[in-house]
Design an enzyme around this catalytic site. Structure first.
Site, PDB file in Angstrom:
ATOM      1  N   GLY A 232      26.788   2.790 -20.724  1.00  0.00           N
ATOM      2  CA  GLY A 232      27.963   2.087 -20.234  1.00  0.00           C
ATOM      3  C   GLY A 232      28.025   1.916 -18.973  1.00  0.00           C
ATOM      4  O   GLY A 232      27.009   2.231 -18.663  1.00  0.00           O
TER       5      GLY A 232
ATOM      6  N   GLU B  23      -0.011  -8.291 -17.612  1.00  0.00           N
ATOM      7  CA  GLU B  23      -0.774  -8.667 -17.310  1.00  0.00           C
ATOM      8  C   GLU B  23      -2.264  -8.877 -17.381  1.00  0.00           C
ATOM      9  O   GLU B  23      -3.022  -9.080 -18.529  1.00  0.00           O
ATOM     10  CB  GLU B  23      -0.253 -10.831 -16.965  1.00  0.00           C
ATOM     11  CG  GLU B  23       1.194 -10.833 -17.816  1.00  0.00           C
ATOM     12  CD  GLU B  23       2.570 -10.133 -16.700  1.00  0.00           C
ATOM     13  OE1 GLU B  23       2.218  -9.461 -15.918  1.00  0.00           O
ATOM     14  OE2 GLU B  23       3.371  -9.869 -17.139  1.00  0.00           O
TER      15      GLU B  23
ATOM     16  N   ILE C 275       1.100  -1.513   0.135  1.00  0.00           N
ATOM     17  CA  ILE C 275       0.191   0.101  -0.021  1.00  0.00           C
ATOM     18  C   ILE C 275       1.105   1.137  -0.146  1.00  0.00           C
ATOM     19  O   ILE C 275       1.669   1.865   1.070  1.00  0.00           O
ATOM     20  CB  ILE C 275      -1.199  -0.124   1.585  1.00  0.00           C
ATOM     21  CG1 ILE C 275      -1.541  -1.126   0.854  1.00  0.00           C
ATOM     22  CG2 ILE C 275      -1.748   1.435   1.080  1.00  0.00           C
ATOM     23  CD1 ILE C 275      -2.278  -1.450   0.020  1.00  0.00           C
TER      24      ILE C 275
ATOM     25  N   GLU D 133      -0.750  -0.809  -9.987  1.00  0.00           N
ATOM     26  CA  GLU D 133      -1.563  -0.196 -10.636  1.00  0.00           C
ATOM     27  C   GLU D 133      -2.784  -1.042 -11.729  1.00  0.00           C
ATOM     28  O   GLU D 133      -2.806  -1.014 -12.795  1.00  0.00           O
ATOM     29  CB  GLU D 133      -2.529   1.293 -10.912  1.00  0.00           C
ATOM     30  CG  GLU D 133      -2.447   1.903  -9.587  1.00  0.00           C
ATOM     31  CD  GLU D 133      -2.112   3.213 -10.044  1.00  0.00           C
ATOM     32  OE1 GLU D 133      -3.071   3.603 -11.384  1.00  0.00           O
ATOM     33  OE2 GLU D 133      -1.270   3.833  -9.458  1.00  0.00           O
TER      34      GLU D 133
HETATM   35  N1  COS Z   1     -15.739  -0.130 -14.369  1.00  0.00           N
HETATM   36  C1  COS Z   1     -17.364  -0.013 -13.772  1.00  0.00           C
HETATM   37  N2  COS Z   1     -17.354  -2.109 -13.648  1.00  0.00           N
HETATM   38  C2  COS Z   1     -16.226  -2.849 -14.336  1.00  0.00           C
HETATM   39  C3  COS Z   1     -14.973  -2.754 -15.112  1.00  0.00           C
HETATM   40  C4  COS Z   1     -15.098  -1.421 -14.959  1.00  0.00           C
HETATM   41  N3  COS Z   1     -13.320  -0.733 -15.681  1.00  0.00           N
HETATM   42  N4  COS Z   1     -14.490  -3.602 -15.410  1.00  0.00           N
HETATM   43  C5  COS Z   1     -14.940  -4.549 -15.360  1.00  0.00           C
HETATM   44  N5  COS Z   1     -16.733  -4.379 -13.686  1.00  0.00           N
HETATM   45  C6  COS Z   1     -17.881  -5.298 -13.620  1.00  0.00           C
HETATM   46  C7  COS Z   1     -18.022  -6.181 -14.259  1.00  0.00           C
HETATM   47  O1  COS Z   1     -19.137  -4.986 -15.632  1.00  0.00           O
HETATM   48  C8  COS Z   1     -18.888  -7.058 -13.736  1.00  0.00           C
HETATM   49  O2  COS Z   1     -19.637  -6.868 -13.734  1.00  0.00           O
HETATM   50  P1  COS Z   1     -20.757  -7.718 -13.107  1.00  0.00           P
HETATM   51  O3  COS Z   1     -21.003  -8.718 -12.228  1.00  0.00           O
HETATM   52  O4  COS Z   1     -22.357  -6.565 -12.755  1.00  0.00           O
HETATM   53  O5  COS Z   1     -21.144  -8.310 -14.560  1.00  0.00           O
HETATM   54  C9  COS Z   1     -17.607  -6.424 -12.710  1.00  0.00           C
HETATM   55  O6  COS Z   1     -17.748  -5.394 -12.662  1.00  0.00           O
HETATM   56  C10 COS Z   1     -16.822  -8.666 -12.438  1.00  0.00           C
HETATM   57  O7  COS Z   1     -15.862  -8.192 -13.891  1.00  0.00           O
HETATM   58  P2  COS Z   1     -14.981  -9.745 -13.968  1.00  0.00           P
HETATM   59  O8  COS Z   1     -15.644 -10.716 -14.492  1.00  0.00           O
HETATM   60  O9  COS Z   1     -14.212  -8.915 -15.042  1.00  0.00           O
HETATM   61  O10 COS Z   1     -14.306  -9.643 -12.890  1.00  0.00           O
HETATM   62  P3  COS Z   1     -13.204 -10.148 -12.421  1.00  0.00           P
HETATM   63  O11 COS Z   1     -13.010 -11.600 -11.368  1.00  0.00           O
HETATM   64  O12 COS Z   1     -12.801 -11.201 -13.996  1.00  0.00           O
HETATM   65  O13 COS Z   1     -11.654  -9.732 -12.424  1.00  0.00           O
HETATM   66  C11 COS Z   1      -9.738  -8.183 -13.811  1.00  0.00           C
HETATM   67  C12 COS Z   1     -11.071  -8.348 -13.873  1.00  0.00           C
HETATM   68  C13 COS Z   1      -8.768  -8.812 -14.088  1.00  0.00           C
HETATM   69  C14 COS Z   1      -9.350  -7.197 -15.037  1.00  0.00           C
HETATM   70  C15 COS Z   1      -9.654  -7.084 -12.673  1.00  0.00           C
HETATM   71  O14 COS Z   1      -9.891  -7.875 -11.016  1.00  0.00           O
HETATM   72  C16 COS Z   1      -8.470  -6.236 -12.142  1.00  0.00           C
HETATM   73  O15 COS Z   1      -8.201  -5.104 -12.816  1.00  0.00           O
HETATM   74  N6  COS Z   1      -7.625  -6.506 -11.806  1.00  0.00           N
HETATM   75  C17 COS Z   1      -6.028  -6.063 -11.360  1.00  0.00           C
HETATM   76  C18 COS Z   1      -6.317  -5.134  -9.932  1.00  0.00           C
HETATM   77  C19 COS Z   1      -5.313  -3.857  -9.949  1.00  0.00           C
HETATM   78  O16 COS Z   1      -5.149  -3.095 -10.774  1.00  0.00           O
HETATM   79  N7  COS Z   1      -4.309  -4.566  -8.713  1.00  0.00           N
HETATM   80  C20 COS Z   1      -3.018  -3.007  -8.463  1.00  0.00           C
HETATM   81  C21 COS Z   1      -4.056  -2.531  -7.111  1.00  0.00           C
HETATM   82  S1  COS Z   1      -4.075  -0.973  -7.147  1.00  0.00           S
HETATM   83  S2  COS Z   1      -2.270  -0.756  -7.074  1.00  0.00           S
END
Ligand code: COS
Length: 386
Positions: free
Chosen positions: A343, A371, A162, A367
């Site tokens: 270098g 991947e 964090i 963030e």
């Molecule tokens: N804005 C608004 N809603 C969103 C969204 C966005 N950008 N992305 C996804 N959602 C919504 C989806 O529409 C879905 O809604 P419903 O449940 O109503 O269908 C819900 O959120 C779940 O989305 P999804 O199925 O895509 O979730 P996943 O668990 O598969 O996760 C990823 C998707 C991997 C993309 C997400 O977990 C992610 O961004 N991970 C990285 C997080 C990150 O940045 N970590 C670093 C910490 S901060 S330093």
């Protein structure tokens, strides 16, 4: 002198050019272009927060007009210019924005009144607490729990990596509140740093030092009005906030890359080799060409993502993921190229490209790792095709 011709690109308006010129002048005077070792990063961050706050720069990250007034092109230009001067100055600016973005987007009037003005003024420090030891990329796997208790909520669990952990005055915290499984059972809270049951479990040292910590929530109780947005909607709060700030990570990478190119150009013009200057060697020229092209391609994607939200007014999910992915990966290559051109001097402590080499690495991870950006882009592409 860094290339400024991109300010004439059609993404920008006269107000952006004016702001960039003002910040350029201010940063040159107040921060400088030197190497910035920080024996005490906490103290240096606090100093920079006051410095940027007093100069009014946080108005861009935490605008008085709330979320509607957040201008991502401005955020990108500010991060790019600050990053070209100092990674830590960019860091404090970005964190004041990321640690309040969810409040600006989803907070009640009372939450906005309480938390935004002091962060904007640089009087208080903000943080965003999403990651956990076993839930970084896979947000839905988070294990920190939020349980309803009389008059509020009880939080239990660990948050880690964090930024501003240990010096923040509040944390925007995401926890599993259990309304539904997976992403639908997460809620967001604003937790004051002195909330009972919240402690700093560990300070984390990283290659480009900045305040970073693991937070422990052990029966941490917060009042009802700490809930941010609706219960069970925390995943969307996190994603919408990241949608805004992800493109700006690309902008910071761009600032580091531009600085590396400037350093490399100055170096090859001054370094004799094989009876000529390093700049006269074709291999040097090929490398500089790749670096400059990578920078312009990254800039186009970053400004396009910012423009998508600012002007088209739609969530830039796909565009921001592309911008962050490409700009951070390209910046890593550009900086590595600069180190190679320097270098042995390039890996010497106290030389700017050595500092940049350490600064850039984390941007491909935090963030949303590269991947994760690829996952987001692919889902958007497949979704559009269906
Ligand atoms: N804005 C608004 N809603 C969103 C969204 C966005 N950008 N992305 C996804 N959602 C919504 C989806 O529409 C879905 O809604 P419903 O449940 O109503 O269908 C819900 O959120 C779940 O989305 P999804 O199925 O895509 O979730 P996943 O668990 O598969 O996760 C990823 C998707 C991997 C993309 C997400 O977990 C992610 O961004 N991970 C990285 C997080 C990150 O940045 N970590 C670093 C910490 S901060 S330093």
């Amino acid at each position: 002198m860094a290339d400024r011709s991109f300010l004439d690109w059609p993404f920008f308006e006269p107000r952006h050019r004016a702001l960039a010129a003002r910040l350029e002048e201010w940063a040159g005077r107040e921060i400088g272009l030197g190497v910035h070792p920080h024996p005490d990063v906490d103290a240096e961050c606090r100093r920079l927060v006051r410095l940027l706050g007093d100069a009014g720069w946080f108005e861009q990250a935490v605008p008085t007009g709330g979320a509607a007034a957040l201008d991502v092109r401005t955020l990108c230009l500010v991060r790019e210019i600050l990053a070209r001067h100092s990674g830590l100055a960019d860091f404090v600016f970005a964190m004041q924005g990321l640690g309040t973005g969810s409040i600006a987007l989803f907070g009640s009037e009372a939450q906005k009144q309480r938390y935004l003005p002091p962060v904007r003024a640089g009087e208080r420090i903000a943080a965003f607490a999403l990651s956990e030891p076993d839930a970084g990329s896979d947000v839905a796997a988070m294990a920190t729990t939020a349980t309803r208790v009389e008059g509020g909520w009880r939080l239990d669990g660990r948050k880690t990596w964090i930024s501003n952990g240990g010096i923040a005055d509040h944390y925007v915290v995401f926890a599993r509140s259990g309304e539904a499984p997976g992403t639908r059972g997460i809620s967001a809270f604003v937790v004051d740093a002195d909330a009972p049951g919240l402690s700093i479990a560990e300070r984390i040292q990283v290659i480009a030092p900045h305040p970073l910590a693991t937070l422990a929530f052990d029966g941490c109780t917060v009042p009802d009005d700490a809930l941010l947005g609706e219960a069970g909607q925390g995943f969307k709060v996190a994603m919408a906030t990241l949608d805004i700030f992800r493109a700006t990570v690309g902008a910071a990478a761009l600032g580091f890359a531009r600085r590396a190119l400037d350093e490399a150009v100055a170096r090859v013009a001054a370094r004799p080799m094989f009876g000529r200057m390093l700049a006269d060697q074709q291999m040097t020229q090929a490398r500089l060409a790749d670096m400059a092209t990578g920078i312009d391609a990254a800039a186009l994607l970053v400004y396009r993502a910012a423009w998508t939200r600012d002007v088209e007014g739609r969530p830039p999910t796909r565009e921001a993921a592309m911008a962050k992915l490409y700009a951070t990966e390209a910046a890593q290559r550009v900086i590595d190229g600069a180190v190679q051109l320097f270098g042995g001097l390039g890996v010497t402590v106290g030389v700017k490209v050595e500092e940049l080499y350490r600064e850039i690495r984390a941007l491909r991870i935090y963030e949303g790792a590269s991947e994760v950006q690829k996952l987001v882009i692919a889902r958007q592409v497949l979704g559009a095709a269906r």
